[in-house]
Enzyme design. Structure first.
Site, short mmCIF file in Angstrom:
data_model
loop_
_atom_site.label_atom_id
_atom_site.label_comp_id
_atom_site.label_asym_id
_atom_site.label_seq_id
_atom_site.Cartn_x
_atom_site.Cartn_y
_atom_site.Cartn_z
N LYS A 147 -91.96 34.03 60.20
CA LYS A 147 -91.80 35.42 59.75
C LYS A 147 -92.15 35.57 58.28
O LYS A 147 -92.77 36.55 57.88
CB LYS A 147 -90.36 35.89 60.00
CG LYS A 147 -90.10 36.14 61.47
CD LYS A 147 -88.81 36.87 61.73
CE LYS A 147 -88.63 37.07 63.24
NZ LYS A 147 -87.39 37.70 63.61
N LYS A 193 -94.74 34.23 73.07
CA LYS A 193 -93.57 34.90 73.62
C LYS A 193 -93.67 36.42 73.43
O LYS A 193 -94.26 36.88 72.45
CB LYS A 193 -92.26 34.37 73.00
CG LYS A 193 -91.96 34.85 71.59
CD LYS A 193 -90.49 34.65 71.25
CE LYS A 193 -90.21 35.33 69.91
NZ LYS A 193 -88.82 35.48 69.57
N LYS A 228 -90.95 41.79 69.74
CA LYS A 228 -91.13 43.16 69.24
C LYS A 228 -92.04 43.21 68.03
O LYS A 228 -92.72 44.19 67.81
CB LYS A 228 -89.77 43.80 68.93
CG LYS A 228 -88.97 43.09 67.87
CD LYS A 228 -87.68 43.85 67.61
CE LYS A 228 -86.83 43.14 66.59
NZ LYS A 228 -86.27 41.87 67.02
N1 AQP Z 1 -89.77 36.54 74.89
C1 AQP Z 1 -88.50 36.17 75.05
N2 AQP Z 1 -88.13 35.44 76.12
C2 AQP Z 1 -86.85 35.05 76.31
N3 AQP Z 1 -85.85 35.38 75.45
C3 AQP Z 1 -86.16 36.11 74.37
N4 AQP Z 1 -85.42 36.62 73.36
C4 AQP Z 1 -86.23 37.31 72.51
N5 AQP Z 1 -87.50 37.27 72.96
C5 AQP Z 1 -87.49 36.55 74.10
C6 AQP Z 1 -83.99 36.44 73.23
O1 AQP Z 1 -83.39 37.71 73.07
C7 AQP Z 1 -82.16 37.55 72.36
C8 AQP Z 1 -82.02 38.62 71.32
O2 AQP Z 1 -82.93 38.36 70.32
P1 AQP Z 1 -82.99 39.07 68.94
O3 AQP Z 1 -82.11 40.20 68.84
O4 AQP Z 1 -82.91 38.04 67.87
O5 AQP Z 1 -84.38 39.57 69.08
P2 AQP Z 1 -85.57 38.81 68.53
O6 AQP Z 1 -85.55 37.33 68.83
O7 AQP Z 1 -85.65 39.21 67.12
O8 AQP Z 1 -86.60 39.49 69.43
P3 AQP Z 1 -88.06 39.34 69.13
O9 AQP Z 1 -88.76 40.35 69.90
O10 AQP Z 1 -88.43 37.92 69.31
O11 AQP Z 1 -88.06 39.77 67.62
P4 AQP Z 1 -89.04 39.30 66.54
O12 AQP Z 1 -90.33 39.84 66.93
O13 AQP Z 1 -88.45 39.95 65.30
O14 AQP Z 1 -88.98 37.81 66.51
C9 AQP Z 1 -82.18 36.14 71.79
O15 AQP Z 1 -81.30 35.33 72.51
C10 AQP Z 1 -83.59 35.68 71.99
O16 AQP Z 1 -83.66 34.29 72.21
#
Ligand code: AQP
Length: 336
Positions: A112, A199, A202
């Site tokens: 990030k 993966k 968002k």
């Molecule tokens: N692609 C995925 N497959 C399985 N699990 C996933 N999680 C996120 N993406 C996947 C799981 O969702 C939970 C909540 O995560 P978060 O609130 O930390 O969201 P995040 O990881 O920030 O989601 P993103 O989309 O991956 O955000 P960015 O783009 O900011 O990195 C967690 O348990 C996570 O493992």
């Protein structure tokens, strides 16, 4: 009952399918067998800039989606992270136990911060995993249900729990339970529909590769129908050779409760088009009532806030007890 703790960020508004299948779906199952604590992690959200009105709305929206997904306040403790000040307090203590090099090795931070550039990366983003350590340890969680991308942070939590216990317990009972990651292999990583080697996320996914639960179902159905697969025609689960098809099979199997071999059999001799169309339909069928339930919770903000207030009360009781032990063991003079 063993205890579980997990959190989800309120940053994007809608949860995406990876959040649901990788994490939230398992939270719903675990509330029946575990003493479950789940939270909307608004303190984590501010590691990147947030518009205050949007953050407020998205925090309630996240809670509404969690309830719509099946969390039941009678069976779990659902709360907002900032309602429990002990998270920030324990995070400071854990920051002082974490090596700078150790924190620098967190791959999510490296990814990030590389994308954002040094000037836009906050110190908060750097210490985000340590706040997560505090989140988990405050509740003495035995297991942390997350997607694969969070495994390293749970490992850090284990290391820091053991470090604290080793340094401060002095032959007494351990201060912290050392937690394990709870990762369901089949859905640990849901992939981007347009690039099934990364993966679904968002921030990183292209709009066409990201399925947001609150988007118009028609829009998401179209994304499934135009998902990237391969030039072969056989519908077979093989993550290495056929990542796109395998991802679609995983999603379809999980949403409909069908085993993957049964799907392979059903689609034998049929083309990718049939699988994609059926999956699009199955998704719409699942997501339509989910969206309605989310809206119903949003339409009743008083009830929603009451659920969160009662969750925060329950969470604070546990968190305050852990923090008091930590302060005492570290040598802080009691306030009274
Ligand atoms: N692609 C995925 N497959 C399985 N699990 C996933 N999680 C996120 N993406 C996947 C799981 O969702 C939970 C909540 O995560 P978060 O609130 O930390 O969201 P995040 O990881 O920030 O989601 P993103 O989309 O991956 O955000 P960015 O783009 O900011 O990195 C967690 O348990 C996570 O493992």
């Amino acid at each position: 009952r063993p205890r579980v703790l997990s959190g989800i960020q309120p940053t994007a508004g809608s949860f995406h399918l990876g959040n649901y299948l990788g994490a939230v779906r398992n939270w719903v199952a675990l509330q029946e067998t575990h003493d479950a604590f789940y939270m909307v992690v608004d303190l984590h959200a501010i590691t990147v800039p947030q518009d205050p009105a949007e953050l407020r709305a998205n925090t309630r929206l996240a809670a509404a989606q969690l309830l719509a997904a099946g969390l039941d306040p009678e069976h779990c403790t659902l709360f907002v992270q900032s309602h429990v000040p002990e998270h920030a307090q324990l995070a400071w203590v854990m920051n002082c136990l974490t090596g700078f090099g150790e924190a620098s090795r967190m791959t999510q931070f490296k990814d990030k911060s590389a994308k954002q550039g040094a000037d836009r990366t906050t110190v908060g983003l750097f210490t985000y995993p340590v706040l997560q350590v505090a989140d988990i340890l405050l509740y003495q969680a035995d297991a942390v249900p997350v997607g694969e991308d969070q495994r390293q942070h749970v490992e850090l939590t284990r290391d820091l729990a053991e470090r604290f216990n080793g340094r401060y317990d002095k032959g007494g009972t351990a201060t912290f339970t050392v937690p394990k990651p709870y990762i369901v292999r089949e859905t640990a990583k849901i992939y981007d529909l347009q690039d099934p080697t990364v993966k679904m996320s968002k921030s990183a996914s292209s709009p066409k590769g990201l399925v947001n639960l609150l988007d118009e179902p028609k829009t998401s159905a179209k994304k499934f129908r135009s998902a990237v697969t391969d030039t072969d025609t056989v519908i077979r689960f093989d993550e290495a050779a056929k990542p796109g098809v395998s991802n679609l099979l995983t999603i379809y199997a999980t949403l409909t409760g069908t085993a993957i071999p049964a799907l392979e059999e059903r689609y034998e001799g049929k083309g990718y088009g049939a699988l994609k169309t059926d999956l699009a339909e199955a998704f719409v069928e699942w997501v339509t009532p989910f969206r309605e339930r989310t809206q119903a919770y949003l339409d009743d903000p008083e009830t929603l806030d009451a659920v969160l207030a009662s969750g925060a009360d329950k969470a604070r009781t546990v968190a305050a007890e852990t923090l008091a032990t930590v302060y005492e063991r570290m040598g802080f003079v009691p306030a009274k």
